[in-house]
Scaffold this active site. Structure first.
Site, PDB file in Angstrom:
ATOM      1  N   TYR A 140       0.836  -1.196   0.000  1.00  0.00           N
ATOM      2  CA  TYR A 140       0.000   0.000   0.000  1.00  0.00           C
ATOM      3  C   TYR A 140       0.871   1.246   0.000  1.00  0.00           C
ATOM      4  O   TYR A 140       2.077   1.184   0.264  1.00  0.00           O
ATOM      5  CB  TYR A 140      -0.940   0.010   1.212  1.00  0.00           C
ATOM      6  CG  TYR A 140      -0.272   0.335   2.534  1.00  0.00           C
ATOM      7  CD1 TYR A 140      -0.404   1.595   3.104  1.00  0.00           C
ATOM      8  CD2 TYR A 140       0.481  -0.619   3.216  1.00  0.00           C
ATOM      9  CE1 TYR A 140       0.194   1.902   4.321  1.00  0.00           C
ATOM     10  CE2 TYR A 140       1.081  -0.328   4.422  1.00  0.00           C
ATOM     11  CZ  TYR A 140       0.942   0.932   4.982  1.00  0.00           C
ATOM     12  OH  TYR A 140       1.540   1.229   6.177  1.00  0.00           O
ATOM     13  N   LYS A 144       6.594  -1.875   1.923  1.00  0.00           N
ATOM     14  CA  LYS A 144       5.384  -1.318   2.538  1.00  0.00           C
ATOM     15  C   LYS A 144       4.240  -2.318   2.375  1.00  0.00           C
ATOM     16  O   LYS A 144       3.298  -2.126   1.600  1.00  0.00           O
ATOM     17  CB  LYS A 144       5.043   0.039   1.930  1.00  0.00           C
ATOM     18  CG  LYS A 144       4.153   0.885   2.859  1.00  0.00           C
ATOM     19  CD  LYS A 144       4.123   2.324   2.413  1.00  0.00           C
ATOM     20  CE  LYS A 144       3.197   3.166   3.276  1.00  0.00           C
ATOM     21  NZ  LYS A 144       3.676   3.305   4.668  1.00  0.00           N
ATOM     22  N   GLU A 173      11.973   2.533  14.284  1.00  0.00           N
ATOM     23  CA  GLU A 173      11.030   3.506  13.729  1.00  0.00           C
ATOM     24  C   GLU A 173       9.718   3.399  14.489  1.00  0.00           C
ATOM     25  O   GLU A 173       9.572   2.573  15.391  1.00  0.00           O
ATOM     26  CB  GLU A 173      10.800   3.246  12.241  1.00  0.00           C
ATOM     27  CG  GLU A 173      10.234   1.866  11.944  1.00  0.00           C
ATOM     28  CD  GLU A 173      10.144   1.567  10.457  1.00  0.00           C
ATOM     29  OE1 GLU A 173       9.981   2.520   9.672  1.00  0.00           O
ATOM     30  OE2 GLU A 173      10.220   0.374  10.088  1.00  0.00           O
ATOM     31  N   LEU A 223      11.384   1.349   7.043  1.00  0.00           N
ATOM     32  CA  LEU A 223      10.695   1.868   5.868  1.00  0.00           C
ATOM     33  C   LEU A 223      11.401   3.115   5.351  1.00  0.00           C
ATOM     34  O   LEU A 223      11.789   3.983   6.130  1.00  0.00           O
ATOM     35  CB  LEU A 223       9.249   2.193   6.230  1.00  0.00           C
ATOM     36  CG  LEU A 223       8.335   2.516   5.042  1.00  0.00           C
ATOM     37  CD1 LEU A 223       8.155   1.286   4.154  1.00  0.00           C
ATOM     38  CD2 LEU A 223       6.984   2.994   5.544  1.00  0.00           C
TER      39      LEU A 223
END
Length: 287
Positions: free
Chosen positions: A33, A149, A182, A207
């Site tokens: 996505y 992702k 993260e 990411l």
């Protein structure tokens, strides 16, 4: 106002949108996505999101459903039909619809695609940013390819829920070396005790945040001292400032980490300035 969604080739009313029960995204989380911030009815950081989308699809060996030009038209039409001036545009692509089996469908099936768009209250978001937010820390328990992702987000969901239950906006994952990787839906940053801006390098398989990349351009232009150097929760709690970045959060100051206030507990001037500079650049380059 009626909302509309794009599902596998056509726009339908949001409340009537459906996907087949054997969509591999639904049954196996076999998909990816992207989320674009929308400024003034335009897609922010468009090229960065497309680059990451193609990279994620290729990493999972999912075919590209259409060209970038065609996909851009679909995204823009979703924004237009939903009358979104300020908000988010969501894209999901899965491997497609096939009889349930862990292995790829053979022969291959066409990828399945869904696009939605929604409005956000930017004034409310600005008020929250001006107040600052808190984060908690949670153990890193995700798979080793967080650079993709993927829609497989259960660890992120649980981390976000833990944050919500403790009155925090975000959760920061901490690896087995005690270093922050993260956030559950954002990249993590601090301005350390020496005044250097720090965030984790993407070689750690975090990411590759698109907002992060755009902000790095701003940072380089400002001349702020910067390094892609990881940090611990203790270092973050002793930092001068902290903030998170993402398509939804943009640049949001963090004022509390695991219950410990940073400084005087107010958003710092660097984070506030970077939020302003990022938004100016994103609006200028939105397409």
């Amino acid at each position: 106002m009626s909302r509309f969604a794009y599902v596998n080739g056509r726009f339908v009313r949001h409340g009537e949108a459906v996907v087949p029960i054997e969509d591999r995204g639904y049954q196996l989380a076999d998909g990816v996505y992207e989320v674009w911030a929308v400024f003034d009815g335009k897609l922010a950081d468009a090229e960065g999101h497309f680059a990451r989308l193609w990279r994620s699809l290729d990493a999972l060996r999912i075919a590209h459903p259409m060209s970038q030009a065609s996909l851009t038209m679909v995204l823009r039409e979703a924004v237009r039909r939903n009358k979104v001036k300020e908000g988010l545009c969501y894209l999901q692509i899965t491997r497609g619809v096939a009889k349930r089996d862990h292995a790829f469908p053979n022969p291959a099936v066409p990828p399945a695609i869904v696009v939605t768009a929604k409005s956000l209250d930017r004034s409310a978001a600005e008020a929250k940013a001006a107040k600052g937010a808190s984060v908690i820390s949670v153990p890193e328990n995700r798979w080793g390819r967080c650079d993709i992702k993927s829609i497989g987000l259960l660890p992120n969901v649980l981390a976000k829920q833990a944050a919500r239950e403790r009155g925090a906006l975000e959760a920061w994952f901490v690896d087995d070396m005690g270093l922050v990787t993260e956030g559950a839906s954002s990249n993590a940053w601090i301005i350390d005790a020496e005044g250097a801006l720090r965030t984790r390098d993407t070689n750690a398989n975090i990411l590759r945040g698109v907002t992060r990349s755009t902000l790095l351009e701003v940072i380089r232009e400002t001349g702020l001292p910067f390094s892609e150097k990881p940090f611990t929760i203790a270092e973050a709690q002793a930092a001068k400032e902290a903030f998170i970045t993402g398509a939804g959060s943009l640049v949001t100051p963090i004022t509390q980490i695991d219950g410990v206030k940073l400084g005087d507990g107010q958003p710092g001037p660097v984070a506030i300035g970077l939020r302003r500079s990022y938004m100016e650049r994103a609006r200028l380059k939105a397409v």
